[in-house]
Design an enzyme around this catalytic site. Structure first.
Site, PDB file in Angstrom:
ATOM      1  N   ARG A 121     -38.133  41.075  87.153  1.00  0.00           N
ATOM      2  CA  ARG A 121     -37.267  40.516  86.327  1.00  0.00           C
ATOM      3  C   ARG A 121     -36.310  40.800  85.524  1.00  0.00           C
ATOM      4  NH1 ARG A 121     -43.233  40.599  83.825  1.00  0.00           N
ATOM      5  NH2 ARG A 121     -44.057  39.329  84.855  1.00  0.00           N
ATOM      6  N   LYS A 143     -22.090  34.386  88.963  1.00  0.00           N
ATOM      7  CA  LYS A 143     -23.318  33.042  90.103  1.00  0.00           C
ATOM      8  C   LYS A 143     -24.440  33.771  90.987  1.00  0.00           C
ATOM      9  CE  LYS A 143     -21.068  28.795  88.807  1.00  0.00           C
ATOM     10  NZ  LYS A 143     -20.189  28.112  89.621  1.00  0.00           N
ATOM     11  N   GLU A 185      -9.312  30.137  98.664  1.00  0.00           N
ATOM     12  CA  GLU A 185      -9.545  30.973  96.426  1.00  0.00           C
ATOM     13  C   GLU A 185      -8.466  31.278  95.505  1.00  0.00           C
ATOM     14  OE1 GLU A 185     -13.046  29.680  95.476  1.00  0.00           O
ATOM     15  OE2 GLU A 185     -14.286  29.545  97.908  1.00  0.00           O
ATOM     16  N   LYS A 227     -10.469  34.101  86.186  1.00  0.00           N
ATOM     17  CA  LYS A 227     -11.347  33.838  86.889  1.00  0.00           C
ATOM     18  C   LYS A 227     -11.561  34.061  85.830  1.00  0.00           C
ATOM     19  CE  LYS A 227     -15.989  33.322  89.199  1.00  0.00           C
ATOM     20  NZ  LYS A 227     -16.778  33.711  90.477  1.00  0.00           N
ATOM     21  N   GLU A 237     -21.050  27.420  82.912  1.00  0.00           N
ATOM     22  CA  GLU A 237     -20.482  26.122  83.435  1.00  0.00           C
ATOM     23  C   GLU A 237     -20.871  25.053  82.139  1.00  0.00           C
ATOM     24  OE1 GLU A 237     -20.190  26.376  87.592  1.00  0.00           O
ATOM     25  OE2 GLU A 237     -20.192  23.812  87.565  1.00  0.00           O
ATOM     26  N   ARG A 241     -15.580  25.675  83.345  1.00  0.00           N
ATOM     27  CA  ARG A 241     -15.894  26.651  84.078  1.00  0.00           C
ATOM     28  C   ARG A 241     -15.736  25.767  85.342  1.00  0.00           C
ATOM     29  NH1 ARG A 241     -19.769  31.840  85.240  1.00  0.00           N
ATOM     30  NH2 ARG A 241     -18.882  32.042  87.991  1.00  0.00           N
ATOM     31  N   ASN A 245     -14.444  24.901  90.917  1.00  0.00           N
ATOM     32  CA  ASN A 245     -15.098  24.567  91.945  1.00  0.00           C
ATOM     33  C   ASN A 245     -14.249  23.179  92.653  1.00  0.00           C
ATOM     34  OD1 ASN A 245     -17.122  25.493  92.070  1.00  0.00           O
ATOM     35  ND2 ASN A 245     -18.428  24.426  90.134  1.00  0.00           N
ATOM     36  N   HIS A 248     -14.840  22.584  95.608  1.00  0.00           N
ATOM     37  CA  HIS A 248     -16.343  22.916  96.587  1.00  0.00           C
ATOM     38  C   HIS A 248     -16.915  21.517  96.813  1.00  0.00           C
ATOM     39  CE1 HIS A 248     -13.760  26.487  95.443  1.00  0.00           C
ATOM     40  NE2 HIS A 248     -15.307  27.306  95.532  1.00  0.00           N
ATOM     41  N   HIS A 252     -18.872  21.725 100.478  1.00  0.00           N
ATOM     42  CA  HIS A 252     -20.122  22.696 100.617  1.00  0.00           C
ATOM     43  C   HIS A 252     -20.637  21.697 101.279  1.00  0.00           C
ATOM     44  CE1 HIS A 252     -20.452  25.076  96.436  1.00  0.00           C
ATOM     45  NE2 HIS A 252     -20.108  25.266  97.274  1.00  0.00           N
ATOM     46  N   HIS A 265     -16.612  29.600 104.123  1.00  0.00           N
ATOM     47  CA  HIS A 265     -16.849  28.860 102.839  1.00  0.00           C
ATOM     48  C   HIS A 265     -15.254  28.312 102.723  1.00  0.00           C
ATOM     49  CE1 HIS A 265     -17.729  28.454  99.092  1.00  0.00           C
ATOM     50  NE2 HIS A 265     -16.853  28.890  98.237  1.00  0.00           N
TER      51      HIS A 265
HETATM   52  P1  NAD Z   1     -19.214  36.939 103.893  1.00  0.00           P
HETATM   53  O1  NAD Z   1     -19.674  37.270 102.694  1.00  0.00           O
HETATM   54  O2  NAD Z   1     -19.869  36.055 105.138  1.00  0.00           O
HETATM   55  O3  NAD Z   1     -17.919  38.332 104.530  1.00  0.00           O
HETATM   56  C1  NAD Z   1     -17.319  37.131 106.054  1.00  0.00           C
HETATM   57  C2  NAD Z   1     -17.414  38.212 107.491  1.00  0.00           C
HETATM   58  O4  NAD Z   1     -16.207  39.513 107.034  1.00  0.00           O
HETATM   59  C3  NAD Z   1     -19.220  38.417 107.029  1.00  0.00           C
HETATM   60  O5  NAD Z   1     -18.924  38.363 108.314  1.00  0.00           O
HETATM   61  C4  NAD Z   1     -18.248  40.387 107.150  1.00  0.00           C
HETATM   62  O6  NAD Z   1     -19.911  40.948 107.844  1.00  0.00           O
HETATM   63  C5  NAD Z   1     -17.454  40.620 107.228  1.00  0.00           C
HETATM   64  N1  NAD Z   1     -17.219  41.660 106.709  1.00  0.00           N
HETATM   65  C6  NAD Z   1     -17.171  41.359 105.203  1.00  0.00           C
HETATM   66  N2  NAD Z   1     -16.350  42.976 104.438  1.00  0.00           N
HETATM   67  C7  NAD Z   1     -15.292  43.115 104.984  1.00  0.00           C
HETATM   68  C8  NAD Z   1     -14.591  44.303 105.841  1.00  0.00           C
HETATM   69  N3  NAD Z   1     -14.184  44.553 104.845  1.00  0.00           N
HETATM   70  N4  NAD Z   1     -13.864  44.320 107.143  1.00  0.00           N
HETATM   71  C9  NAD Z   1     -14.344  43.629 107.983  1.00  0.00           C
HETATM   72  N5  NAD Z   1     -15.278  42.767 108.159  1.00  0.00           N
HETATM   73  C10 NAD Z   1     -15.830  42.675 107.027  1.00  0.00           C
HETATM   74  O7  NAD Z   1     -18.118  35.996 102.914  1.00  0.00           O
HETATM   75  P2  NAD Z   1     -17.349  35.617 101.829  1.00  0.00           P
HETATM   76  O8  NAD Z   1     -16.057  34.626 102.232  1.00  0.00           O
HETATM   77  O9  NAD Z   1     -16.719  37.002 101.841  1.00  0.00           O
HETATM   78  O10 NAD Z   1     -18.229  35.059 101.128  1.00  0.00           O
HETATM   79  C11 NAD Z   1     -19.015  33.820 101.224  1.00  0.00           C
HETATM   80  C12 NAD Z   1     -19.863  33.680 100.350  1.00  0.00           C
HETATM   81  O11 NAD Z   1     -19.813  33.311  99.027  1.00  0.00           O
HETATM   82  C13 NAD Z   1     -20.747  31.716 100.236  1.00  0.00           C
HETATM   83  O12 NAD Z   1     -22.037  32.357 100.738  1.00  0.00           O
HETATM   84  C14 NAD Z   1     -20.197  31.203  98.624  1.00  0.00           C
HETATM   85  O13 NAD Z   1     -20.985  30.298  98.932  1.00  0.00           O
HETATM   86  C15 NAD Z   1     -19.843  32.310  98.303  1.00  0.00           C
HETATM   87  N6  NAD Z   1     -18.983  32.549  97.234  1.00  0.00           N
HETATM   88  C16 NAD Z   1     -19.631  32.357  95.982  1.00  0.00           C
HETATM   89  C17 NAD Z   1     -19.163  32.345  94.884  1.00  0.00           C
HETATM   90  C18 NAD Z   1     -19.787  32.832  93.214  1.00  0.00           C
HETATM   91  O14 NAD Z   1     -18.949  33.042  92.108  1.00  0.00           O
HETATM   92  N7  NAD Z   1     -20.862  33.768  93.192  1.00  0.00           N
HETATM   93  C19 NAD Z   1     -17.794  32.257  94.523  1.00  0.00           C
HETATM   94  C20 NAD Z   1     -17.406  31.558  95.632  1.00  0.00           C
HETATM   95  C21 NAD Z   1     -17.882  31.513  96.961  1.00  0.00           C
HETATM   96  N1  GLY Z   2     -16.421  29.898  92.349  1.00  0.00           N
HETATM   97  C1  GLY Z   2     -17.181  29.211  91.132  1.00  0.00           C
HETATM   98  C2  GLY Z   2     -17.268  29.425  90.374  1.00  0.00           C
HETATM   99  O1  GLY Z   2     -17.863  31.404  90.001  1.00  0.00           O
HETATM  100  O2  GLY Z   2     -17.842  29.164  89.308  1.00  0.00           O
END
Ligand code: NAD
Ligand code: GLY
Length: 371
Positions: A121, A143, A185, A227, A237, A241, A245, A248, A252, A265
């Site tokens: 939990r 998030k 971003e 942010k 949000e 907030r 997006n 997005h 998406h 992404h």
């Molecule tokens: P990812 O986590 O898939 O990483 C991209 C690639 O880089 C992967 O293959 C990873 O293994 C590799 N990698 C990571 N660090 C590395 C490093 N230092 N050196 C070499 N390779 C490395 O992708 P991302 O772009 O980091 O994140 C995308 C995700 O984030 C999506 O799922 C998206 O929905 C999510 N997201 C969430 C929020 C939020 O607010 N929570 C905001 C934006 C995006």
């Molecule tokens: N990436 C959008 C948010 O964190 O609200």
């Protein structure tokens, strides 16, 4: 030795937390003060583990540090892979006093945060983001979640980390395509809130693409500051907030249509921001020169400005109908009122939306952009 460390705070009352930004932080910062008990579980993936897992373990001297190494990729941001984290926690008898640590990009960060929100939990967690995208966006704001085959990030929870540790040196191993995805971003913050930052980005894009440390550090600091400010005003949000997006809803839809992981992404968001600018122009919110400026900066970052081959307006409509911002069946889109000023528009004129969708889908058929 670490370079000068810069610190920001996400101001959320008793759940406030610091964002620590600097070069050489991983393995040199002691993070034990953010750990409640003796147990730590580092969650990472098979790409990041050989690069940074050992250094991450050094941040928790004297603690019982376990690890779980997930398969790499957006297509693994699902229930089955999430369950690997729960399996590891239970096999290692982790209690409510455990602390999870996300070491990796946004996929690892979102999944680890969600696991922390659910396990017994709710247990605390720490973000150690290692991609540009995760350092400027996903590690901050709480998030967390996973994808569903019918919609991106549809299952999740708000759960804030205890601390975000950003070691900018980790970006030196990042593939160029991932750097560009992160820049989407970064550009977003300029477009939604800050034209001074947007001007600076236009001047600095080449240095950023080449991973020049001082430019990167500045972009990360400015992005996190933006942010943190938005999240502090509207954690869950309820209103403001949503501007984070921009691009997005279109993005998406692209990610889901193409199959998770086919388009990154950030690539989908880059293209989605150009679509949002196009629609903003058609609705008379921004000028043609502002629209062109959005397209130019997205191109400067070497991001796509079109949509997947074969994608049709109907595909967008179907997929955009599954969006967390929609209320009572009405599509809500983040658009631009001006450069530096985002606005949420409910029920945008369907004819203008159709024009935008048709224009971009036609462009894809001609083979422009990423495809
Ligand atoms: P990812 O986590 O898939 O990483 C991209 C690639 O880089 C992967 O293959 C990873 O293994 C590799 N990698 C990571 N660090 C590395 C490093 N230092 N050196 C070499 N390779 C490395 O992708 P991302 O772009 O980091 O994140 C995308 C995700 O984030 C999506 O799922 C998206 O929905 C999510 N997201 C969430 C929020 C939020 O607010 N929570 C905001 C934006 C995006
Ligand atoms: N990436 C959008 C948010 O964190 O609200």
């Amino acid at each position: 030795m670490p370079d000068a460390l810069r610190e920001l705070t996400v101001e959320l009352g008793e759940r406030s937390y610091p964002i620590l930004i600097g070069a050489g932080l991983l393995g040199t910062q002691n993070l034990n003060r953010y750990v409640v008990g003796q147990q730590v579980m580092i969650v990472t993936n098979e790409t990041v583990a050989p690069l940074y897992l050992e250094a991450a373990e050094r941040c928790f001297p004297g603690k019982q540090v376990a690890r779980v190494v997930l398969p790499d990729g957006e297509k693994f941001k699902d229930w089955q892979t999430l369950n690997l984290i729960f399996n590891a926690l239970l096999e290692h008898r982790h209690t409510r006093k455990t602390t999870l640590v996300a070491l990796g990009g946004g996929v690892v960060g979102d999944m680890t945060g969600f696991a922390a929100a659910c396990y017994q939990r709710g247990v605390p967690f720490i973000q150690i983001p290692t991609t540009l995208l995760s350092q400027v966006d996903s590690s901050v704001g709480g998030k967390t979640g996973i994808n569903h085959p019918l919609g991106k990030n549809m299952i999740g929870a708000f759960h804030q980390p205890e601390v975000v540790l950003i070691d900018t040196d980790t970006l030196q191993t990042l593939p160029q395509r991932e750097v560009a995805a992160g820049l989407a971003e970064v550009i977003k913050y300029g477009l939604i809130r800050n034209t001074v930052f947007l001007d600076w980005l236009e001047q600095s894009m080449a240095r950023l693409s080449e991973l020049e440390p001082s430019a990167l550090s500045e972009a990360i600091y400015r992005s996190c500051a933006c942010k943190a400010d938005v999240v502090a005003q509207d954690e869950r949000e309820g209103g403001l907030r949503a501007i984070l997006n921009l691009g997005h809803t279109f993005g998406h839809a692209i990610e889901t249509y193409a199959g998770y992981g086919e388009w990154l992404h950030g690539e989908a968001v880059g293209s989605g921001m150009v679509m949002a600018a196009d629609l903003s122009r058609r609705l008379g919110l921004i000028s043609e020169s502002d629209r062109a400026r959005v397209e130019r900066i997205v191109c400067q970052a070497k991001l796509p400005i079109t949509v997947p081959a074969g994608m049709q307006p109907d595909d967008f409509r179907r997929l955009m109908a599954v969006d967390k911002k929609n209320i009572d069946g009405a599509l809500r889109l983040v658009l631009l009122n001006a450069l530096g000023e985002a606005v949420v528009v409910a029920g945008a004129d369907p004819d203008r939306l159709q024009e935008t969708l048709a224009t971009f889908c036609q462009g894809a058929c001609q083979g422009s952009g990423r495809e």
